[in-house]
Structure formats: structure tokens, C-alpha cells
Enzyme design. Sequence first.
Site, PDB file in Angstrom:
ATOM      1  N   GLU A   1       0.830  -1.213   0.000  1.00  0.00           N
ATOM      2  CA  GLU A   1       0.000   0.000   0.000  1.00  0.00           C
ATOM      3  C   GLU A   1       0.861   1.258   0.000  1.00  0.00           C
ATOM      4  OE1 GLU A   1      -2.226   0.696   3.594  1.00  0.00           O
ATOM      5  OE2 GLU A   1      -3.646   2.019   2.601  1.00  0.00           O
TER       6      GLU A   1
ATOM      7  N   LYS B   1      -2.738  -2.196  -2.854  1.00  0.00           N
ATOM      8  CA  LYS B   1      -3.725  -1.305  -2.221  1.00  0.00           C
ATOM      9  C   LYS B   1      -3.307   0.116  -2.546  1.00  0.00           C
ATOM     10  CE  LYS B   1      -6.173  -0.120   1.977  1.00  0.00           C
ATOM     11  NZ  LYS B   1      -6.948  -0.708   3.079  1.00  0.00           N
TER      12      LYS B   1
END
Length: 360
Positions: free
Chosen positions: A196, A238
Amino acid sequence: MCTFGRISFRTPCYTFYTMRNNTDLYTTVAQLMQSGKGILAADESDATAGKRLEIAKLPNQPGNRQDFRELLFTAPGVEEYLSGVILYDSTIRETTDQGTPFADVLAARGIVPGIKVDMGVKPIPGFDGEVITKGLDGLEDRCKEYFDIGARFTKWRAVITIGDGIPTDECIELNAVRMAEYALVVQSQGMVPMVEPEVLFAGTHSLAEAEEVTTRALTVLFATLKKYHVDLKGLILKSSMVLAGDTYQDQSSCDDVASATLRTFKLSVPRDVGGIVFLSGGQTPKRATENLQAIASYGAQPWPITFSYSRAIQEPVLIAWQGKPENVTLAQKVLLYRTRMNSLAQQGKYVSGEDLKDQK
Ligand code: 13P
């Protein structure tokens, strides 16, 4: 040199990581990326959970954190819209009031338990305003323990800030190398890594600046993951949506956000990546749903795409709950409603006017 038992090899260890049979990882990716479902991020650190509880005017006490998570994880029917939940170290060790571990509650409902394994960020010396993510120390042992508790995927968050002269290439590269090392360790332990690199929404940057920075960060990240032989099919990205900063003069339309976001992914995310999920990043719950709908309305992409929201799902639930047992049923209905709206948006079937109960 790499040692397996008493045998030593000249080949680097990461080659052996990639020689594993990763079928289990692909199965987990497929479970998480099912159409019509998304992920609930409930992996706030104990300190950040306190900020969430403030919304319900509650003090940051373990009992309040546990009550709220129990409300979320036991909501009737939520498994129809959630494929996974990301937990935090203290949360994955918690149980319901009846004593069932949260990870077991989720798994019994067909929801894959995940775990945040990074340990937050610290400043990069000499690089003002930029941070590096901590958490590689002891990661392999922690992964073994989390796997035994039931986790099948993990999350590592890097933070990228847009500002005067930042992000630097050095900050992007340093974080990318750590994410590659993290992903290798996690895959070697039979779990799916979620990487992420969050480009922060806070700021005065334009949509075009956000697009340039996100494209740069993702291009470097995937070049690095490939260089270190991370199995991209067994990995989930992500990402932030490409958004103008929250204090930029013009807020973009949903369609502008969708086209900038998809342009970015097409330029920088290899086709074999297992899936892409979005964080909500401080958007209102409604806007996070509308932007997801706008992205889905462009049709099938090389990767499955869905939501992995924290604030945009939890905030309206906290407002409904207020920490009162008599509000639990209502709060669970709000959770179901919000996740159903996101499920519709993921399939390109959400109509904004239908979002009658929207709570910002
Ligand atoms: P938000 O949806 O609140 O941005 O959180 C998602 C997340 O997992 C951040 O790391």
C-alpha cells in the site's frame, strides 16, 4: 550464499521463495477479489482506533475497541459484501464476549482474516517531510504466528506526501525496496502481501500532480517487486485513488478521478498483479462509493478492482452506534448498507440517487 538445512547454495534465497508452489496464494487472492465483495480495513493501531472512537464520543479503552470490532465482525449478512477484513496485532488476538477469536469468527463466515504487519513510519533523515515504513525486524516469525492464528493475507503501508519538492525519488525507492523485502517474506510464509503506497489526499496539489506522483511511485514499486522476484500473481496492490488534494481549489468530478486513476494503473501496474483495492483516504463515505462506481463504469480491467476502506465504512457506523448497546442493531444495519453500496459500486451498479441514507 543461502542455506537450507545442511545444504548451502550459491543462488540467493529469494530465488527459492519464487520456486515455492504459490497455488495457495492464488486461491487467497481469488477469494479476496470475488466480484461484488470488498475488504474492510479494521487494522487501526490502538492509538488510531482512539481517533475513530472519538466519533462515537467514547474514550480509547480496550473494552470500547473490542465492542466496536465485535459489532463489525458479527453483523448479520455482512459476509455477502466482505471478502476480507484487515486486523491489527492486538485485534487478531481478541475474542468476542463469548470467547471466540475474531479471526475464527471471520473465517467461519467465509471472510478471510488479514493482518497489518508494518510498524508505522519514521522520518527519513535528511529528507524533510518524508517517511519510511518500519517493520522488517522479526517479520518472518511474526508471520508464522499470524498464519497459525488464521491470517492469510497481510498489509504494509508506505506513506507518500506531495509537497514542495517531494516526494523525492529516494523516498519512493527506499519504500519500494522495503515493500519488496516484506512481500518476499510474507509469500514465503504462505500469505498474500498487500502493498500500500498511499499517496496522501491531504494537501493543495492538483489532480495532475497526484497522477504524476502516483504513476511514478507505482512504476518504481513494480520495477522493484519484479527485480526481487516477488510473485505478482500472489500479491494485491492497495492504492489511493488519484485525487486532487483536499484543499486544492477545484475538486475533480468522479469521472476525472476515474480516468486519471485508470490511466495511472495502465501505465504502471503489470497485468499479472493479483488485484487492486482502494483505500478511502479521507473521502466522505458517499464520495468513496461514487468514485468506485465511476471507475467500475469503465468496464473490465486487466486486474479485478474493489474497495478496502476503513474510514469510509466505519465512520457512519460509529455515528449510529455511539457506544450504546441499544444501538448495535442499527449500527450493524448501517454497516450492511454501506458495504452493500460499495458492493454495487464495485460492479458498476450503484446509482447515486439511491444512496438515500448516506451519512457523511
Ligand atoms: P482509509 O480507507 O481510512 O484510508 O484506510 C484504509 C487503510 O487501510 C489505510 O492504511
